[in-house]
Design a protein around this motif. Structure first.
Motif, PDB file in Angstrom:
ATOM      1  N   ILE A  11      76.116  64.531  63.219  1.00  0.00           N
ATOM      2  CA  ILE A  11      75.722  65.846  62.506  1.00  0.00           C
ATOM      3  C   ILE A  11      76.869  66.625  62.126  1.00  0.00           C
ATOM      4  O   ILE A  11      77.001  67.466  61.228  1.00  0.00           O
ATOM      5  CB  ILE A  11      74.740  66.732  63.566  1.00  0.00           C
ATOM      6  CG1 ILE A  11      73.462  65.805  63.620  1.00  0.00           C
ATOM      7  CG2 ILE A  11      74.496  67.940  62.984  1.00  0.00           C
ATOM      8  CD1 ILE A  11      72.470  66.477  64.774  1.00  0.00           C
ATOM      9  N   GLN A  15      77.228  66.849  55.238  1.00  0.00           N
ATOM     10  CA  GLN A  15      77.542  67.656  54.104  1.00  0.00           C
ATOM     11  C   GLN A  15      76.229  67.566  53.262  1.00  0.00           C
ATOM     12  O   GLN A  15      76.558  67.805  51.965  1.00  0.00           O
ATOM     13  CB  GLN A  15      78.897  66.977  53.394  1.00  0.00           C
ATOM     14  CG  GLN A  15      79.843  66.625  54.315  1.00  0.00           C
ATOM     15  CD  GLN A  15      80.546  68.173  54.183  1.00  0.00           C
ATOM     16  OE1 GLN A  15      80.790  68.785  53.541  1.00  0.00           O
ATOM     17  NE2 GLN A  15      81.506  68.381  55.285  1.00  0.00           N
ATOM     18  N   LEU A  16      75.162  67.309  53.761  1.00  0.00           N
ATOM     19  CA  LEU A  16      73.921  67.263  52.955  1.00  0.00           C
ATOM     20  C   LEU A  16      73.586  68.416  52.291  1.00  0.00           C
ATOM     21  O   LEU A  16      72.761  68.410  51.218  1.00  0.00           O
ATOM     22  CB  LEU A  16      72.601  66.686  53.908  1.00  0.00           C
ATOM     23  CG  LEU A  16      72.707  65.184  54.225  1.00  0.00           C
ATOM     24  CD1 LEU A  16      71.561  64.909  55.048  1.00  0.00           C
ATOM     25  CD2 LEU A  16      72.898  64.568  53.015  1.00  0.00           C
ATOM     26  N   CYS A  17      73.878  69.856  52.676  1.00  0.00           N
ATOM     27  CA  CYS A  17      73.533  71.029  52.136  1.00  0.00           C
ATOM     28  C   CYS A  17      74.666  71.802  51.958  1.00  0.00           C
ATOM     29  O   CYS A  17      75.724  71.728  52.864  1.00  0.00           O
ATOM     30  CB  CYS A  17      72.317  71.627  52.303  1.00  0.00           C
ATOM     31  SG  CYS A  17      72.852  72.544  53.931  1.00  0.00           S
ATOM     32  N   LEU A  19      75.434  74.682  53.089  1.00  0.00           N
ATOM     33  CA  LEU A  19      75.746  75.503  54.327  1.00  0.00           C
ATOM     34  C   LEU A  19      76.944  74.773  54.892  1.00  0.00           C
ATOM     35  O   LEU A  19      77.596  75.303  55.795  1.00  0.00           O
ATOM     36  CB  LEU A  19      74.667  75.581  55.444  1.00  0.00           C
ATOM     37  CG  LEU A  19      73.319  76.278  54.633  1.00  0.00           C
ATOM     38  CD1 LEU A  19      72.185  76.414  55.943  1.00  0.00           C
ATOM     39  CD2 LEU A  19      73.543  77.673  54.359  1.00  0.00           C
ATOM     40  N   ARG A  23      80.039  77.015  57.449  1.00  0.00           N
ATOM     41  CA  ARG A  23      79.863  76.849  58.826  1.00  0.00           C
ATOM     42  C   ARG A  23      81.282  76.944  59.376  1.00  0.00           C
ATOM     43  O   ARG A  23      82.237  76.581  59.021  1.00  0.00           O
ATOM     44  CB  ARG A  23      79.116  75.594  59.427  1.00  0.00           C
ATOM     45  CG  ARG A  23      79.990  74.467  59.294  1.00  0.00           C
ATOM     46  CD  ARG A  23      79.064  73.080  59.555  1.00  0.00           C
ATOM     47  NE  ARG A  23      79.816  72.017  59.288  1.00  0.00           N
ATOM     48  CZ  ARG A  23      79.221  70.943  58.624  1.00  0.00           C
ATOM     49  NH1 ARG A  23      77.977  70.801  58.403  1.00  0.00           N
ATOM     50  NH2 ARG A  23      80.036  69.780  58.368  1.00  0.00           N
ATOM     51  N   ILE A  83      67.568  74.033  61.259  1.00  0.00           N
ATOM     52  CA  ILE A  83      68.738  73.710  60.503  1.00  0.00           C
ATOM     53  C   ILE A  83      69.932  74.192  61.317  1.00  0.00           C
ATOM     54  O   ILE A  83      70.038  74.913  62.434  1.00  0.00           O
ATOM     55  CB  ILE A  83      69.023  74.537  59.198  1.00  0.00           C
ATOM     56  CG1 ILE A  83      68.807  75.874  59.356  1.00  0.00           C
ATOM     57  CG2 ILE A  83      67.656  73.942  58.194  1.00  0.00           C
ATOM     58  CD1 ILE A  83      69.456  76.729  58.171  1.00  0.00           C
ATOM     59  N   CYS A  85      73.267  74.606  60.562  1.00  0.00           N
ATOM     60  CA  CYS A  85      74.610  75.372  60.209  1.00  0.00           C
ATOM     61  C   CYS A  85      73.912  76.619  59.726  1.00  0.00           C
ATOM     62  O   CYS A  85      72.881  76.986  59.252  1.00  0.00           O
ATOM     63  CB  CYS A  85      75.161  74.674  58.739  1.00  0.00           C
ATOM     64  SG  CYS A  85      75.762  72.877  59.364  1.00  0.00           S
ATOM     65  N   SER A 100      66.824  69.172  53.776  1.00  0.00           N
ATOM     66  CA  SER A 100      67.812  68.223  54.020  1.00  0.00           C
ATOM     67  C   SER A 100      68.232  68.148  55.056  1.00  0.00           C
ATOM     68  O   SER A 100      68.768  67.122  55.734  1.00  0.00           O
ATOM     69  CB  SER A 100      69.064  68.916  53.209  1.00  0.00           C
ATOM     70  OG  SER A 100      69.022  69.160  52.016  1.00  0.00           O
ATOM     71  N   CYS A 101      67.935  69.224  56.041  1.00  0.00           N
ATOM     72  CA  CYS A 101      68.252  68.968  57.668  1.00  0.00           C
ATOM     73  C   CYS A 101      67.134  68.145  58.559  1.00  0.00           C
ATOM     74  O   CYS A 101      67.629  67.908  59.643  1.00  0.00           O
ATOM     75  CB  CYS A 101      68.557  70.319  58.018  1.00  0.00           C
ATOM     76  SG  CYS A 101      69.901  70.567  59.344  1.00  0.00           S
TER      77      CYS A 101
HETATM   78  S1  SF4 Z   1      72.453  72.639  57.565  1.00  0.00           S
HETATM   79 FE1  SF4 Z   1      71.910  70.749  58.080  1.00  0.00          FE
HETATM   80  S2  SF4 Z   1      71.851  69.518  56.138  1.00  0.00           S
HETATM   81 FE2  SF4 Z   1      72.840  71.144  55.930  1.00  0.00          FE
HETATM   82  S3  SF4 Z   1      74.977  70.681  56.123  1.00  0.00           S
HETATM   83 FE3  SF4 Z   1      74.387  71.449  58.047  1.00  0.00          FE
HETATM   84  S4  SF4 Z   1      73.815  69.735  59.168  1.00  0.00           S
HETATM   85 FE4  SF4 Z   1      73.905  68.880  57.098  1.00  0.00          FE
END
Ligand code: SF4
Length: 199
Positions: A11, A15-17, A19, A23, A83, A85, A100-101
């Motif tokens: 986790i 980098q899936l979204c 946010l 962070r 989520i 981040c 995504s999360c």
């Molecule tokens: S919010 Fe979730 S999906 Fe988006 S970057 Fe953070 S861990 Fe990944």
């Protein structure tokens, strides 16, 4: 290395979204890997983003008080968010970010295998009680495959509205009975009748 610790490593690099760009620290969740109850909130706030831990600001202190009201400490349960981040500017999470999360939360639940999942607020409620309104279903539970799903208001909302504060405190007090019911199922004992279930 425990399965959860390994997952936290994955986790941390997510980098899936969008946010991920904003962070300070990712906030995967924390608590016992064999916890009977998982509490799921919405998203990290400022304090959580700074520390990399869920529910450590004023809402977190209130959650600790709520847990103490049923003789639980946060180390005995598992606490996470929908989520991982912080949405910048404390905005609401977007549907695409939640989508995504979602896989991280699903993997946490798979590892922990809790007896009870408590949703805190409307975002986590929507993941498990599709199309429901929190004002109607808070304090009620649904049982699926021997897991109790239970909806409550978010502690942050209750901090700001006195009427919700009473509701969340009353709803928290129902948790031991609900948990006893699920343990009764596992041991094939008679079921208590006083639960409010909905389909
Ligand atoms: S919010 Fe979730 S999906 Fe988006 S970057 Fe953070 S861990 Fe990944």
């Amino acid at each position: 290395m425990s399965a959860l610790t390994e997952l936290y490593g994955e986790i941390a690099h997510c980098q899936l979204c969008e946010l991920a760009k904003y962070r300070t620290k990712v906030v995967p969740g924390e608590g016992a890997e064999d916890a009977g109850i998982v509490f799921i909130g919405e998203a990290p706030g400022w304090h959580e983003d700074q520390q990399g831990r869920p529910f450590v600001g004023p809402a977190g202190l209130y959650l600790d008080e709520l847990l103490a009201s049923i003789n639980l400490k946060r180390e005995q349960v598992y606490i996470a968010n929908v989520i991982k981040c912080r949405p910048h500017g404390n905005r609401d999470p977007l549907p695409t970010e939640i989508h995504s999360c979602r896989k991280w939360l699903e993997r946490q639940i798979e590892i922990i295998c809790p007896k009870m999942i408590v949703t805190l607020g409307r975002y986590s409620m929507a993941m498990f009680f599709s199309g429901k309104s929190i004002s109607k279903i808070h304090g009620t539970a649904q049982k699926r495959d021997n897991v109790i799903y239970y909806a409550m208001y978010h502690p942050a909302a209750a901090l700001h509205q006195q009427s919700l504060r009473r509701a969340i405190e009353e709803d928290m007090l129902k948790i031991p009975l609900l948990l006893a019911e699920v343990e009764g199922i596992a041991e094939d004992k008679p079921q208590p009748q006083q639960l409010t279930m909905f389909e």
